[in-house]
Design an enzyme around this catalytic site. Structure first.
Site: not given
Lengths: 455, 451
Positions: A78, A81-82, A158
């Site tokens: 993840h 991905e950022h 997040e």
């Protein structure tokens, strides 16, 4: 319910071929046809032409997600991905998003347990931009140290937003962690906080090198496009990226659970929440269809069993549901959940839900109920086609987990074959006490909150 | 679980931008003899039909002390009619895999239906039945009361909602927009069956209804369906929504709500504009540049990309029929709350001081016009959009008008809009978080009131 239903769990909707077999409508959409191409470097390209609106969705799916992560490095998929939005040599930080926006496009990405995917939605005449930008970042990501530090902070925010400050999400995370002791499905996609703290940009670089390659990805294009026109462009840009290494296989297998596991989360919250989860097979197993039908019977609509009993009749819960994460690479969970009303006891809801589960094993569902569930699945399958994005998601997930998009063709016919006996059999096989993990949110009230605001 | 890089666009941006430029082609607008406005857009590519109705029957009409009434009425529609019990309604729609629902917003009630083409007669029959002949049975009212009360309590575990409710109550002052549509723990118990029946009698009228039917039906079929299922509905005058002017506070108002959270949930803003404000387009573009615009806005660039302070940050003008509000909203760990607030205010000041760059303005226009087709790429989106345009009296030429209005906005207009409609010195700030760690203070030293 609200927080629990994951975007990825229910894969319905679909393709021309199935529909023409199943309904009396003569032709549902003449303009639909799936085309599949394999480039020399191993990249698979799948194109579904759908001309119902002048738009298109471009998606790139990488076969990497939380499932591929190892202890100490959860959240790396993840976080990478950022970082994919932080620039290449050719297109600096933020430029990707700016170019897409200037062309009227929306873009984003998502990471799941089995995949990482990137997308742009456009007016269909802008697709060449996706080809150029996505191929660039498949091969040439910068991964700058300072950008990494900042983005890790963003991801920690997040995590705080989605999990730490959400008592229900915390229970879900804990239930997965308890249900899976060996397989990586026990770890959250966003990663444990201490793993995020310990992450390094070097780890991201090797991860990128290992997993981001044409042979480990699928390009999916759905919308108002002409495959013959766009394909040469895709070949030109993606075709020049060299084949990458073959990523290691995920070998973990969750052993048979030998007894109930129970977790409690104590947190500041208003009302208790309950989740009851069972290990079940995933897509590819013959029982997937019966489990899918069971999910609808317990959970779909206000006439479903759980809603009717616990929200409508006994008014024990504010919300209830069941969720079967069928479309996943490895065996998955079927879970039941509910949020209590004031003055009602969580033990009472647990007893009630377990009794409903026993009923599924004991009594055949009635004909009307079975037909309703099948109709719901078939209708959702057709409604799903009203969205390019959704159709691309279905194709992308199925390709990524190794099942292939053709599974869509046989889905509804197989659902139609499910019998009452199948439902009782799968309920008896999987919904056993030994195979169960229960999670309970125990609200802790702060002293002060009694004089707090009225909201 | 799935993690999106950024999912706030739907929360922050939609209120401020349901718009664009692009011709839909033939939208048929017909007014039935009882006043129902029927908008039809045939889209025969899939055998599905989507029906969406907006009724001028929102919480703006909730009487004082009866907050939650419009919501209760809407929610009760599917809970029994003169002909069908709640069970029969849910059984009927679920059996065909369709969806039938009703909800209430501040300005309107929304009743929607989604069915396969083959079930359209059944669907319209149910739609008409729940709309025209709800029974409002006492036991269903009690059931709904309990459901709503427990939902209100559940919402207290969502810090963003808590912040939003407190913020709205302060910004909208005594206006009904300031109170949650679902009601309050103090008002729900006092709503009677008479209140419910009277509200329905008063506001659920054909001349206050706009319905869009989109999908695999021709204009002729649609008209026939509407006549058959809505034609007997009896007209009666319904009050309009009156425009309202909200007072801007003379100094900052700060509320901190202490909860055991890792993040401070921050919402900062003030009164805004109504949808009908002539400066809407300049304000819209100004907000896009400030904090409405995807990954490229100034707030996002500063607070997320350059400082790593937040996952989601944005701003929006919530433009309702009578009036509206502006807000910046974000979440950051408690210890960086003050920094994020300071930067939000800095961006608000900056856009009031300097002209935006020419390319920023152009990028905003390009995105807002270019992304228009994406807002109309499904039956549901088209139906919803058509009723929105009609509700706000924007005219069916709106689809051509909108890009023209956007194109006309200049850098000076943007500056003027910022100066007129942003108030970085007199705002309302609500923070829900851990007070002892967040230690909220404004540089100007406004008094902080904690609750």
């Amino acid at each position: 319910m609200r927080n629990l239903r994951r975007f990825t769990t229910v894969i319905l909707g679909g393709l021309q071929l199935v529909m023409s077999l199943l309904t009396t409508e003569p032709v549902l959409a003449k303009n639909q046809e799936i085309k599949e191409f394999l480039l020399d470097n191993g990249l698979k390209v799948i194109i579904l032409e759908d001309h119902s609106s002048p738009t298109a969705t471009f998606q790139v799916w990488y076969k990497v997600g939380a499932r591929n992560e190892v202890t100490g490095r959860t959240g790396i998929s993840h976080l990478l991905e950022h970082m994919m939005f932080k620039g290449t040599q050719q297109h600096g930080k933020g430029e990707f998003s700016r170019i897409i926006a200037r062309n009227g496009g929306n873009e984003n990405a998502f990471t799941g347990k089995d995949y990482t995917a990137y997308f742009e939605r456009f007016s269909s005449d802008r697709l060449a931009l996706s080809v150029e930008l996505e191929s660039d970042r498949m091969a040439n990501l910068l991964l700058d140290e300072r950008e990494f530090q900042l983005e890790r902070d963003v991801v920690k925010e997040e995590r705080r937003l989605r999990t730490e400050d959400d008592p229900v999400a915390t229970v879900v995370e804990e239930v997965y962690a308890a249900a899976y002791k060996v397989h990586p499905y026990g770890s959250p996609v966003i990663g444990w906080m201490s793993d995020l703290d310990a992450m390094t940009v070097e780890a991201l670089r090797s991860y990128y090198k290992l997993y981001y390659s044409p042979n480990n990805s699928t390009v999916v294009l759905v919308g108002d496009v002409n495959a013959e026109e766009i394909l040469p462009n895709i070949r030109e840009h993606f075709g020049k990226i060299p084949r990458g290494p073959v990523p290691p296989k995920v070998l973990s297998k969750e052993p048979l659970q030998l007894g109930e596991r129970r977790i409690h989360v104590k947190k500041e919250a208003q009302l208790p929440f309950l989740m009851v989860a069972y290990h079940v097979p995933n897509i590819g197993h013959p029982d997937e269809y019966a489990l899918e039908v069971l999910e609808k019977i317990v959970s779909q609509g206000e006439s479903s069993r759980l809603y009717r009993k616990f929200v409508y009749e006994t008014q024990m819960a504010s919300y209830v549901g069941g969720d079967y994460a069928r479309v996943s690479a490895d065996p998955t969970l079927f879970y039941f959940y509910g949020g209590l009303r004031p003055e009602r006891k969580v033990e009472e809801l647990e007893r009630g839900i377990l009794e409903e589960i026993e009923r599924l094993k004991r009594e055949p569902v009635n004909d009307q109920e079975l037909e309703k569930a099948k109709n719901q699945i078939e209708a959702a399958f057709i409604f799903g086609r009203d969205s390019n994005f959704y159709q691309a998601m279905q194709i992308g997930i199925l390709e990524t987990i190794g099942v292939g998009y053709r599974a869509l063709e046989s889905f509804v016919p197989n659902i139609r074959k499910v019998t009452k006996e199948d439902l009782m059999r799968v309920a008896r096989t999987y919904f056993t006490p030994e195979n169960r993990t229960v999670g309970i949110l125990i609200p802790e009230k702060k002293e002060k909150s009694s004089s707090g605001p009225g909201f | 679980m799935k993690c999106l890089r950024w999912s706030l666009i739907s929360l922050l941006a939609l209120a401020a931008f349901p718009t664009m430029s692009f011709s839909l082609g033939t939208i048929d607008r017909t007014v039935l003899s009882n006043g129902v406005v029927l908008l039809t857009y045939p889209r025969p590519t899939l055998p599905i039909v989507y029906v969406s109705m907006r009724l001028r029957a929102g919480s703006v009409f909730d009487p004082a002390g009866k907050t939650g009434l419009s919501h209760m009425v809407a929610r009760l529609l599917t809970r029994g009619t003169l002909q069908r019990s709640a069970r029969e309604i849910s059984e009927a729609i679920d059996f065909v895999g369709g969806e039938l629902g009703a909800a209430s917003d501040e300005d309107y009630a929304l009743v929607t239906l989604k069915v396969l083409k083959k079930d359209v007669a059944l669907g319209m029959d149910l739609f008409s039945d729940i709309l025209l002949q709800p029974a409002f049975l006492p036991e269903e009212i009690e059931r709904q009361r309990s459901e709503t009360l427990s939902e209100i309590i559940h919402d207290k575990d969502d810090p963003g909602k808590v912040a939003d409710k407190v913020f709205s109550q302060i910004v909208y002052g005594g206006h009904p927009y300031g109170l949650p549509t679902e009601g309050l723990e103090t008002t729900i118990p006092g709503i009677t069956r008479e209140d419910i029946v009277r509200f329905h009698e008063t506001y659920y009228r054909p001349n206050a209804a706009i319905v869009a039917i989109v999908g695999d039906v021709s204009v002729e079929e649609t008209r026939a369906l509407a006549e058959k299922y809505l034609g007997t509905w009896v007209r009666k005058d319904v009050p309009p929504i009156a425009a309202a002017q909200l007072p801007v506070p003379s100094s900052p108002v700060v509320k901190v709500i202490d909860k055991d959270l890792t993040q401070a949930n921050i919402i900062l803003g003030h009164p805004g504009i109504r949808r009908g404000n002539p400066d809407y387009y300049a304000v819209f573009i100004m907000n896009y540049i400030l904090g409405g615009g995807g990954f490229s806005s100034r707030l996002l660039t500063n607070i997320r990309d350059e400082r790593g302070l937040a996952y989601s940050v944005g701003s929006a003008f919530d433009t309702k029929y009578a009036t509206g509000a502006f807000h910046v909203s974000l979440q950051t760990k408690n210890s960086t709350a003050n920094e994020a607030i300071r930067e939000s205010l800095r961006e608000m000041r900056k856009i009031r001081q300097e002209l935006v760059r020419a390319e920023e303005l152009q990028e905003a226009k390009d995105y807002l016009t270019g992304s228009f087709p994406l807002r109309l790429d499904s039956n549901a989106k088209i139906a919803d959009y058509l009723t929105y345009v009609e509700f706000h009296e924007l005219g069916l030429n709106y689809f051509e008008e909108f890009p023209r209005r956007l194109a006309a906005v200049t850098r000076e207009d943007v500056l003027k809009a910022a100066r007129s409609y942003l108030h970085p010195e007199t705002f309302v700030l609500v923070v829900v978080g851990k007070e002892a760690e967040a230690k909220i203070h404004l540089d100007e030293g406004a008094p902080v009131e904690s609750r």
